[in-house]
Design a protein around this motif. Structure first.
Motif, PDB file in Angstrom:
ATOM      1  N   VAL A  27       0.221 -35.022 -40.975  1.00  0.00           N
ATOM      2  CA  VAL A  27       1.848 -35.452 -40.723  1.00  0.00           C
ATOM      3  C   VAL A  27       2.103 -34.526 -39.584  1.00  0.00           C
ATOM      4  N   MET A  28       1.741 -33.356 -39.597  1.00  0.00           N
ATOM      5  CA  MET A  28       1.823 -32.296 -38.413  1.00  0.00           C
ATOM      6  C   MET A  28       1.646 -32.980 -37.068  1.00  0.00           C
ATOM      7  N   VAL A  36      10.451 -29.324 -32.317  1.00  0.00           N
ATOM      8  CA  VAL A  36      11.534 -30.030 -33.121  1.00  0.00           C
ATOM      9  C   VAL A  36      11.349 -29.830 -34.507  1.00  0.00           C
ATOM     10  N   HIS A  37      10.242 -29.939 -34.810  1.00  0.00           N
ATOM     11  CA  HIS A  37       9.790 -29.899 -36.252  1.00  0.00           C
ATOM     12  C   HIS A  37       9.166 -28.291 -36.694  1.00  0.00           C
ATOM     13  N   LEU A  49       7.860 -23.147 -39.242  1.00  0.00           N
ATOM     14  CA  LEU A  49       8.434 -24.352 -39.752  1.00  0.00           C
ATOM     15  C   LEU A  49       9.839 -24.502 -39.525  1.00  0.00           C
ATOM     16  N   TYR A  50      10.358 -25.255 -38.805  1.00  0.00           N
ATOM     17  CA  TYR A  50      11.797 -25.496 -38.727  1.00  0.00           C
ATOM     18  C   TYR A  50      12.553 -26.247 -39.923  1.00  0.00           C
ATOM     19  N   LYS A  51      13.603 -26.601 -40.014  1.00  0.00           N
ATOM     20  CA  LYS A  51      14.094 -27.105 -41.170  1.00  0.00           C
ATOM     21  C   LYS A  51      14.039 -28.734 -40.969  1.00  0.00           C
ATOM     22  N   PRO A  52      13.894 -29.331 -39.737  1.00  0.00           N
ATOM     23  CA  PRO A  52      13.236 -30.676 -39.814  1.00  0.00           C
ATOM     24  C   PRO A  52      11.998 -31.114 -40.230  1.00  0.00           C
TER      25      PRO A  52
END
Length: 187
Positions: A27-28, A36-37, A49-52
């Motif tokens: 997925v990454m 972004v993610h 790791l970001y919230k999205p």
């Protein structure tokens, strides 16, 4: 392995754990976008790791978040502690994360004065001058700052506490800490 967090009284096998890590890495690589993610914070090696990105991992494993908010505010600060419980698509609790945020954190407590007049009109105990390091070989500089009104930041503080708890929960439940760090971008 299905795209759901394994919930069982029996220990996962090494193959189960490897399959889960492979799913996160897939997925990454295929879905998430750097900056972004997730992203690498200068001075660190592991991506944060970001919230999205946490939301993408939750969707991958069909998890939903159930936040519990504890308001610890007082007359001088807005402060929230949030516990996010993650639940599988079948409604089974699979784990939780915690996060906290306060208007007394440096980045919320002070803001740059709009002008010299605003700074001078502010009571002395609610203003300061702070030295900051120059960016890209520019000289260090002094900045005039005034104290923010904590109530103006209440929603921001609540959302940040929830975000921190959500990321903690996703990293813990999916065992993704070896792929990502906790939300270092807050630093």
């Amino acid at each position: 392995m299905s795209n759901e967090v394994m919930v069982s009284d029996k220990p996962l096998t090494a193959l189960d754990i490897q399959a889960q890590v492979n799913t996160i890495q897939h997925v990454m690589n295929q879905v998430m976008k750097k900056d972004v993610h997730y992203g690498v914070i200068p001075g660190t090696k592991t991506p944060s790791l970001y919230k999205p990105g946490a939301e993408k991992i939750m969707a991958t494993f069909r998890l939903s978040a159930d936040p519990e908010v504890n308001d610890m505010s007082d007359s001088d600060q807005i402060r929230y502690q949030v516990k996010v419980r993650l639940v599988s698509s079948s409604g089974i609790f699979v784990g939780a994360g915690i996060g906290e945020c306060s208007s007394n954190e440096e980045k919320y407590k002070w803001r740059r004065a709009i002008c010299d007049e605003e700074f001078e009109e502010c009571p002395p105990d609610r203003r300061r001058e702070k030295w900051s390091k120059g960016f890209q070989n520019k000289p260090n500089y002094k900045q005039k700052q005034i104290r923010t009104e904590p109530a103006d930041l209440a929603n921001t503080i609540l959302k940040m506490a929830k975000k921190r708890a959500l990321i903690d929960a996703v990293l813990t439940v999916t065992a993704a800490s070896d792929c990502f760090t906790q939300d270092i971008e807050d630093l």
